[in-house]
Design an enzyme around this catalytic site. Structure first.
Site, short mmCIF file in Angstrom:
data_model
loop_
_atom_site.label_atom_id
_atom_site.label_comp_id
_atom_site.label_asym_id
_atom_site.label_seq_id
_atom_site.Cartn_x
_atom_site.Cartn_y
_atom_site.Cartn_z
N GLU A 7 16.89 27.21 -43.15
CA GLU A 7 17.02 25.82 -42.70
C GLU A 7 16.63 24.83 -43.79
OE1 GLU A 7 15.42 22.89 -39.14
OE2 GLU A 7 15.95 24.97 -38.74
N LYS A 8 15.68 25.25 -44.63
CA LYS A 8 15.19 24.35 -45.66
C LYS A 8 14.71 25.16 -46.86
CE LYS A 8 12.14 22.77 -42.60
NZ LYS A 8 12.01 23.77 -41.51
N ASP A 103 15.41 27.41 -38.08
CA ASP A 103 14.17 27.44 -37.30
C ASP A 103 14.44 28.04 -35.91
OD1 ASP A 103 12.63 26.43 -39.29
OD2 ASP A 103 12.49 24.40 -38.50
N ASP A 105 14.53 27.48 -32.80
CA ASP A 105 14.61 26.60 -31.65
C ASP A 105 16.06 26.14 -31.49
OD1 ASP A 105 14.95 24.73 -33.67
OD2 ASP A 105 12.98 23.81 -33.41
N TYR A 328 4.66 28.21 -37.40
CA TYR A 328 5.65 27.16 -37.13
C TYR A 328 5.06 26.06 -36.24
CZ TYR A 328 10.00 25.04 -35.51
OH TYR A 328 11.01 24.15 -35.20
N ARG A 330 6.38 23.08 -34.85
CA ARG A 330 7.10 22.30 -33.83
C ARG A 330 7.27 23.12 -32.55
NH1 ARG A 330 10.78 18.04 -36.43
NH2 ARG A 330 10.02 17.88 -38.54
#
Length: 662
Positions: A7-8, A103, A105, A328, A330
């Site tokens: 993702e990043k 991520d 989610d 993680y 969030r």
């Protein structure tokens, strides 16, 4: 060639650290010695196309254009990340196997999926794409995740759910923001009147609280306390419980409003015998509070250190990505997978080198203990926020990072301490025909509470429990040495603070009267998500709808006037509840994406009709918005929120993934 798409960049580097070396770094990717490759997105590389890309006329804001509903939804490449997307396109084409490493989610699932679909990956390659779920950036945790790859097809419904929410937010925010902003301009207000399915109910919540405070009329009320002495000389106090005969002198919360009545009771019981009607003593245990979700952490950090939700989120991101000292961040979950308990000795060992109170707490922790936090059935896409084996790097943290890490580490350590053990005492007395009661809590063993500072352990001033009550039996004869009247005054509901507003967003069901809506909200995350609540609050402040007065949060004159113009459906959380229920059904395969969107479009048309008939008088004579309400704060690199220009209003709440529910 296997291509891992993170993702990043920070996640890509973490994945690389768990894979064989030597590795070769190139622009936009990392090559492994066997020819496999790791590349990355930079958040969303794609965003919803702007309205004028569907029709050039939409560059101007015009009521006649509404509703703007694309028939063929389009993505557009984000300008500042086109280069990385170009690199990914070439690597995706070259790869034989794709591994989705977004991520864990709903939003993370969509973020990589949208790139795969945009680049037109062949159906067979798409079908064979695997999913890597990473909650912890330490090499050992990533190696475990790499050994447990799943089919990305398992998460297709989750991706459709995220797509539904993204498009619904685009339709809802773009159309209604344009509609109400235009109506505001017709009344002479030149600012942006933004609407969001989450931001607007949050503003409505603050406006309602402010109005309740404004309308509040304080009144005096009275309590009668009896000073009691036992034959052995022990002293305690008991509070009068007014009888039904006193109802004419009480309010709806059973508070006595008559001073003469209270004084009469106090005089009547002074120097009179008291008889024990009931005496109960129960030894009780209180389990440690669960490890943190992001919202729970934000609430506690606001209470303890007056940190805003955004400050806590930014700090957690640094602890996760830069320092790799927490998992993680969030997360909306407060539970841990059973398998994670095996990592506890290594994490506790790292905490014994972190210094200060946490080090002492770690040294006394019993890793053989397993609290109720370890429960596979309660773990969702990601588990609670806990320290990692990199916790020994605490000395390198900034002041704010250290404060937030201390909370996370302490909450984790509590899981390895005994329960708080105390004696709950209850005594009911008869004094001259009146009933009095005394309650007490006597600590037996502090257990996990030993990790709390004396400030945290201090008694709530509103808590009427006494530290210790004497051991008594029914019918024991005691003596009331004095009756005393305590005068109090009713107080208005407290103004919202960062902590209480976040708590209201996560526990929004408390503010809903409809039992069906309340039930839905209890099952969901409340208003917003762990990742978006902070940005939603920031947006409301930037718009000038909310203002701070010390620690208190209030609605501005503009925010209040705006809410007064809106239909109830936009101001209450009911719509968000229905959306979340439908989106969860989509993720479970119980509802179709198309059904959700059809219902939403019908509702949108009704709301736009309401905006056209709205009286604009409330929007007249409002203070003008600041000349540059989106100027960067010192040290901030946040982009403008949605709706800041006529051409970008539709897509700017996609500029950051955290704006998705605003």
């Amino acid at each position: 060639m296997i291509l891992y798409i993170a993702e990043k960049p920070s996640l890509a580097r973490a994945i690389a650290s768990a894979l064989p070396t030597p590795q070769k770094k190139e622009e936009g990717c990392i090559w492994l010695p066997n020819g496999d490759c790791i590349s990355w997105c930079i958040g969303h590389l794609l965003e919803q196309a702007e309205p004028h890309q569907y029709n050039p006329a939409y560059k101007s804001w015009n009521l006649d254009h509404l509703p703007i509903i694309p028939t063929d939804w389009q993505w557009q490449e984000k300008t500042n990340t086109k280069k990385q997307l170009s690199i990914l396109k070439k690597l995706i084409k070259k790869a034989s196997v794709l591994v989705h490493a977004g991520d864990p989610d709903r939003e993370g699932q969509l973020l990589v999926d949208e790139v795969l679909h945009y680049t037109k990956v062949p159906s067979q390659k798409l079908k064979n794409t695997q999913r890597l779920l990473v909650n912890d950036l330490t090499p050992s945790a990533i190696k475990k995740a790499l050994n447990n790859l799943r089919s990305n097809n398992e998460f297709a419904a989750l991706s459709r759910s995220a797509l539904g929410r993204a498009r619904a937010d685009w339709l809802f925010g773009l159309n209604l923001t344009r509609a109400y902003t235009i109506r505001g301009r017709q009344a002479g207000y030149q600012g942006v009147l933004s609407i969001g399915r989450v931001q607007t109910p949050v503003l409505g919540l603050v406006v309602a609280r402010d109005k309740e405070r404004d309308a509040f009329v304080p009144k005096n009320f009275y309590q009668v306390w009896a000073n009691i002495q036992t034959p052995q000389g022990a002293l305690f106090q008991a509070k009068w419980l007014p009888s039904e005969a006193c109802q004419p002198y009480m309010d709806d919360e059973n508070r006595v409003l008559s001073l003469p009545l209270a004084q009469n009771v106090a005089n009547r019981i002074t120097n009179k015998p008291a008889t024990v009607l009931e005496a109960n003593y129960k030894q009780k245990k209180q389990a440690a509070p669960l490890p943190y979700s992001l919202s729970a952490l934000q609430i506690d950090a606001a209470k303890a250190f007056s940190l805003s939700a955004q400050q806590v989120l930014d700090t957690c991101q640094a602890l996760y990505e830069r320092h790799q000292m927490i998992t993680y961040p969030r997360s909306d979950c407060r539970y841990l997978p059973n398998q994670q308990h095996k990592d506890a000795p290594a994490i506790i060992a790292a905490l014994t080198h972190s210094g200060g109170e946490i080090q002492k707490g770690a040294e006394n922790a019993d890793t053989s203990r397993k609290s109720k936090a370890w429960n596979d059935k309660q773990v969702t896409a990601h588990h609670a926020i806990i320290p990692t084996t990199q916790a020994h790097k605490a000395a390198s943290l900034s002041k704010t990072e250290a404060l937030v890490f201390h909370l996370i580490a302490r909450q984790y350590l509590m899981q390895f301490y005994p329960e708080y053990d105390y004696l709950a005492s209850y005594i009911k007395l008869d004094i001259e025909g009146g009933v009095f009661e005394a309650k007490g809590n006597t600590p037996i063993a502090l257990g996990w509470k030993a990790l709390l500072s004396s400030k945290n352990k201090s008694q709530d001033p509103e808590d009427e429990n006494q530290n210790e009550l004497p051991k008594l039996s029914k019918s024991d004869a005691l003596w009331c040495t004095e009756g005393k009247v305590q005068e109090k005054i009713t107080t208005p509901p407290a103004a919202f603070t960062d902590a209480t507003l976040l708590a209201a967003m996560t526990g929004i069901s408390r503010f809903v009267s409809d039992k069906d809506i309340r039930a839905i909200l209890k099952e969901t995350d409340g208003l917003g998500t762990e990742a978006t609540r902070a940005s939603i609050l920031e947006l409301l402040f930037k718009r000038g709808f909310l203002i701070r007065q010390g620690k208190q949060i209030h609605a501005s004159q503009t925010g209040r006037a705006f809410i007064d113009c809106l239909p109830t459906q936009l101001v209450t959380p009911d719509m968000t509840a229905k959306w979340e229920s439908a989106l969860n059904n989509i993720s479970r395969g119980e509802t179709s994406y198309q059904e959700f969107m059809t219902n939403l479009e019908e509702n949108l048309s009704q709301l736009l009709s309401a905006s056209r008939s709205m009286p604009t008088s409330a929007l007249q004579n409002l203070p003008p918005p600041s000349k540059n309400p989106f100027a960067k704060r010192k040290g901030s690199n946040r982009r403008k929120p949605a709706g800041t220009s006529t051409s970008k209003a539709a897509s700017s709440n996609k500029k950051r993934r955290s704006k998705a529910s605003s």
